[in-house]
Design a protein around this motif. Structure first.
Motif, PDB file in Angstrom:
ATOM      1  N   PRO A  38       0.821  -1.219   0.000  1.00 15.70           N
ATOM      2  CA  PRO A  38       0.000   0.000   0.000  1.00 15.70           C
ATOM      3  C   PRO A  38       0.853   1.266   0.000  1.00 15.70           C
ATOM      4  O   PRO A  38       1.981   1.271   0.475  1.00 15.70           O
ATOM      5  N   SER A  39       0.278   2.324  -0.551  1.00 17.13           N
ATOM      6  CA  SER A  39       0.934   3.626  -0.504  1.00 17.13           C
ATOM      7  C   SER A  39       0.734   4.227   0.889  1.00 17.13           C
ATOM      8  O   SER A  39      -0.021   3.692   1.698  1.00 17.13           O
ATOM      9  N   ARG A  53      -1.599  -2.391  -4.436  1.00 16.59           N
ATOM     10  CA  ARG A  53      -1.327  -3.253  -5.596  1.00 16.59           C
ATOM     11  C   ARG A  53      -2.195  -4.493  -5.456  1.00 16.59           C
ATOM     12  O   ARG A  53      -2.253  -5.102  -4.392  1.00 16.59           O
ATOM     13  N   VAL A  54      -2.876  -4.902  -6.524  1.00 14.92           N
ATOM     14  CA  VAL A  54      -3.789  -6.042  -6.516  1.00 14.92           C
ATOM     15  C   VAL A  54      -3.389  -6.991  -7.640  1.00 14.92           C
ATOM     16  O   VAL A  54      -3.120  -6.562  -8.756  1.00 14.92           O
ATOM     17  N   GLU A  55      -3.351  -8.296  -7.322  1.00 17.75           N
ATOM     18  CA  GLU A  55      -3.069  -9.282  -8.369  1.00 17.75           C
ATOM     19  C   GLU A  55      -3.609 -10.649  -7.976  1.00 17.75           C
ATOM     20  O   GLU A  55      -3.809 -10.944  -6.796  1.00 17.75           O
ATOM     21  N   SER A  56      -3.816 -11.474  -8.958  1.00 18.66           N
ATOM     22  CA  SER A  56      -4.248 -12.848  -8.758  1.00 18.66           C
ATOM     23  C   SER A  56      -3.044 -13.684  -8.343  1.00 18.66           C
ATOM     24  O   SER A  56      -1.932 -13.465  -8.828  1.00 18.66           O
ATOM     25  N   ARG A  57      -3.237 -14.639  -7.474  1.00 19.39           N
ATOM     26  CA  ARG A  57      -2.131 -15.523  -7.082  1.00 19.39           C
ATOM     27  C   ARG A  57      -1.644 -16.388  -8.234  1.00 19.39           C
ATOM     28  O   ARG A  57      -0.528 -16.857  -8.230  1.00 19.39           O
ATOM     29  N   THR A  58      -2.502 -16.612  -9.213  1.00 20.20           N
ATOM     30  CA  THR A  58      -2.126 -17.485 -10.336  1.00 20.20           C
ATOM     31  C   THR A  58      -1.501 -16.738 -11.495  1.00 20.20           C
ATOM     32  O   THR A  58      -1.013 -17.359 -12.426  1.00 20.20           O
ATOM     33  N   ASP A  59      -1.517 -15.398 -11.474  1.00 24.00           N
ATOM     34  CA  ASP A  59      -0.948 -14.624 -12.580  1.00 24.00           C
ATOM     35  C   ASP A  59      -0.318 -13.351 -12.051  1.00 24.00           C
ATOM     36  O   ASP A  59      -0.970 -12.304 -11.967  1.00 24.00           O
ATOM     37  N   GLU A  60       0.953 -13.424 -11.703  1.00 21.60           N
ATOM     38  CA  GLU A  60       1.622 -12.273 -11.104  1.00 21.60           C
ATOM     39  C   GLU A  60       1.913 -11.157 -12.096  1.00 21.60           C
ATOM     40  O   GLU A  60       2.379 -10.093 -11.733  1.00 21.60           O
ATOM     41  N   TRP A  64      -2.530  -4.542 -10.852  1.00 21.48           N
ATOM     42  CA  TRP A  64      -2.909  -3.152 -11.047  1.00 21.48           C
ATOM     43  C   TRP A  64      -2.976  -2.481  -9.678  1.00 21.48           C
ATOM     44  O   TRP A  64      -2.989  -3.134  -8.660  1.00 21.48           O
ATOM     45  N   SER A  65      -3.038  -1.172  -9.682  1.00 21.92           N
ATOM     46  CA  SER A  65      -3.200  -0.416  -8.443  1.00 21.92           C
ATOM     47  C   SER A  65      -4.643   0.031  -8.323  1.00 21.92           C
ATOM     48  O   SER A  65      -5.240   0.472  -9.305  1.00 21.92           O
ATOM     49  N   ALA A  66      -5.186  -0.096  -7.130  1.00 23.82           N
ATOM     50  CA  ALA A  66      -6.568   0.302  -6.882  1.00 23.82           C
ATOM     51  C   ALA A  66      -6.601   1.168  -5.632  1.00 23.82           C
ATOM     52  O   ALA A  66      -5.819   0.970  -4.708  1.00 23.82           O
ATOM     53  N   VAL A  67      -7.505   2.143  -5.618  1.00 21.63           N
ATOM     54  CA  VAL A  67      -7.636   3.007  -4.450  1.00 21.63           C
ATOM     55  C   VAL A  67      -8.680   2.413  -3.507  1.00 21.63           C
ATOM     56  O   VAL A  67      -9.741   1.984  -3.927  1.00 21.63           O
ATOM     57  N   PHE A  68      -8.304   2.320  -2.237  1.00 17.82           N
ATOM     58  CA  PHE A  68      -9.192   1.821  -1.192  1.00 17.82           C
ATOM     59  C   PHE A  68      -9.467   2.957  -0.214  1.00 17.82           C
ATOM     60  O   PHE A  68      -8.590   3.766   0.068  1.00 17.82           O
ATOM     61  N   HIS A  69     -10.698   2.992   0.300  1.00 15.94           N
ATOM     62  CA  HIS A  69     -11.101   4.010   1.269  1.00 15.94           C
ATOM     63  C   HIS A  69     -11.375   3.325   2.598  1.00 15.94           C
ATOM     64  O   HIS A  69     -11.995   2.262   2.646  1.00 15.94           O
TER      65      HIS A  69
END
Length: 78
Positions: A38-39, A53-60, A64-69
């Protein structure tokens, strides 16, 4: 040119504190994917937010980066 002693620099680094302790939090909205790296938190309007940063365990290679609140102390939502 100023010279620095590596031992002195390392000792200074070990003495410093970053002010916070990390912890695990719940990330809602990423459907079983991993969220990490996280930033620094920032204010977006009146809510505390962070990029994660978000990613699937099966495909590194499909991350992508996503904003969480922040919704609660340990609860962050996409």
């Amino acid at each position: 040119m100023k010279r620095f002693d590596v031992g002195d620099l390392l000792a200074a680094y070990r003495r410093r504190t970053n002010g916070t302790q990390g912890s695990l939090v719940a990330l809602e909205g990423i459907d079983g994917k991993d969220g990490y790296n996280p930033s620094a938190a920032f204010l977006a309007g009146d809510r505390l937010s962070t990029y994660v940063r978000v990613e699937s365990r099966t495909d590194e290679f499909s991350s992508w980066s996503a904003v969480f609140h922040q919704e609660g102390e340990q609860d962050w939502r996409l």
